[in-house]
Write an enzyme that holds these catalytic residues in place. Structure first.
Site, PDB file in Angstrom:
ATOM      1  N   VAL A  44      73.058  49.777  62.840  1.00  0.00           N
ATOM      2  CA  VAL A  44      73.791  50.957  63.328  1.00  0.00           C
ATOM      3  C   VAL A  44      73.157  52.230  62.768  1.00  0.00           C
ATOM      4  CG1 VAL A  44      76.023  52.129  63.383  1.00  0.00           C
ATOM      5  CG2 VAL A  44      75.929  49.637  63.615  1.00  0.00           C
ATOM      6  N   CYS A  45      72.833  52.197  61.478  1.00  0.00           N
ATOM      7  CA  CYS A  45      72.199  53.371  60.840  1.00  0.00           C
ATOM      8  C   CYS A  45      70.887  53.712  61.537  1.00  0.00           C
ATOM      9  CB  CYS A  45      71.934  53.099  59.362  1.00  0.00           C
ATOM     10  SG  CYS A  45      73.417  52.795  58.403  1.00  0.00           S
ATOM     11  N   THR A  46      70.130  52.708  61.934  1.00  0.00           N
ATOM     12  CA  THR A  46      68.852  52.956  62.613  1.00  0.00           C
ATOM     13  C   THR A  46      69.095  53.738  63.911  1.00  0.00           C
ATOM     14  OG1 THR A  46      67.956  50.939  61.651  1.00  0.00           O
ATOM     15  CG2 THR A  46      66.794  51.833  63.565  1.00  0.00           C
ATOM     16  N   GLU A  48      71.713  55.623  64.570  1.00  0.00           N
ATOM     17  CA  GLU A  48      72.228  56.966  64.242  1.00  0.00           C
ATOM     18  C   GLU A  48      71.096  57.934  63.889  1.00  0.00           C
ATOM     19  OE1 GLU A  48      76.745  56.753  62.587  1.00  0.00           O
ATOM     20  OE2 GLU A  48      75.159  56.630  61.097  1.00  0.00           O
ATOM     21  N   LEU A  49      70.173  57.458  63.049  1.00  0.00           N
ATOM     22  CA  LEU A  49      69.114  58.378  62.612  1.00  0.00           C
ATOM     23  C   LEU A  49      68.148  58.702  63.741  1.00  0.00           C
ATOM     24  CD1 LEU A  49      70.500  57.730  59.917  1.00  0.00           C
ATOM     25  CD2 LEU A  49      68.287  58.190  58.883  1.00  0.00           C
TER      26      LEU A  49
END
Ligand code: BEZ
Length: 211
Positions: A44-46, A48-49
């Protein structure tokens, strides 16, 4: 005590993917978004960034700098940046704080032990040119944020910082706004010479003032 709206955003110096940053100096005279993500090399972080990198031009237009944070080391941030570019089609184009000692996460209460002892939650702070906190959001690790909503809120914050208006539900840039209740009709005549529509005495709708 947790940081609240209107509090000064705590200053810090931290190592980032773009070198050492003194937060208040880095903000300068503009606006800033400080956000945390739980962990590098997570799905998920990937996304988002990658999305935030794609939206960099939209933040620039609004004079908003973006800075991210997790408790991972700077070498991990740099290696992960390659994956973000490869999988999301946008290279990381803002600094990521390496907060291995949790100094910044602690200052901003980004670790919620009942959610996780080891990872930051998805916090967002919008900070104004006066270095005061204008907005804070907290999302769990399992839910990616909507950065179009963040831009929408920033549009509202910047507009309402300048004019005596508030923005209604689901408002978007260019749509009608509301005259704040503290402005009398007499004062509103000077502030909004083009007139407004009174739906109730406390609900007065006016075209969005030009910046
Ligand atoms: C993610 O970014 O995918 C993630 C990170 C930590 C926990 C769960 C999901």
């Amino acid at each position: 005590m947790a940081l609240q709206l209107g509090d000064e955003a705590p200053n810090f110096t931290a190592e980032t993917t773009e070198g050492s940053v003194n937060f208040h100096e880095w903000i300068g005279n503009g606006w800033a978004v400080l956000f945390s993500h739980p962990k590098d090399f997570t799905p998920v972080c990937t996304t988002e960034l990658g999305r935030l990198s794609a939206l960099k031009g939209e933040f620039d237009k609004r004079n908003v700098k973006v800075i991210g944070l997790s408790v991972d080391p700077v070498d991990d941030h740099r290696r992960w940046a390659g994956d973000i570019k490869e999988t999301q089609g946008h290279a990381l184009n803002f600094p990521l704080i390496a907060d291995s000692d949790r100094k910044v996460a602690t200052l901003y209460n980004m670790i919620h032990p009942n959610a996780s002892d080891t990872m930051t939650v998805r916090s967002v702070f919008v900070i104004g040119p006066d270095k005061k906190i204008k907005l804070s959001l907290t999302y769990p690790a399992s839910t990616g944020r909507n950065f179009d909503e963040l831009l929408r809120v920033i549009d509202s914050l910047q507009l309402t910082a300048k004019h005596k208006v508030a923005t209604p539900v689901d408002w978007k840039q260019g749509q009608d706004v509301i005259i704040v209740p503290s402005v009398s009709d007499a004062d509103a005549k000077n502030l909004f010479p083009g007139g407004w529509k009174t739906i109730k005495p406390y609900l007065r709708v006016v075209p969005q003032p030009k910046s």
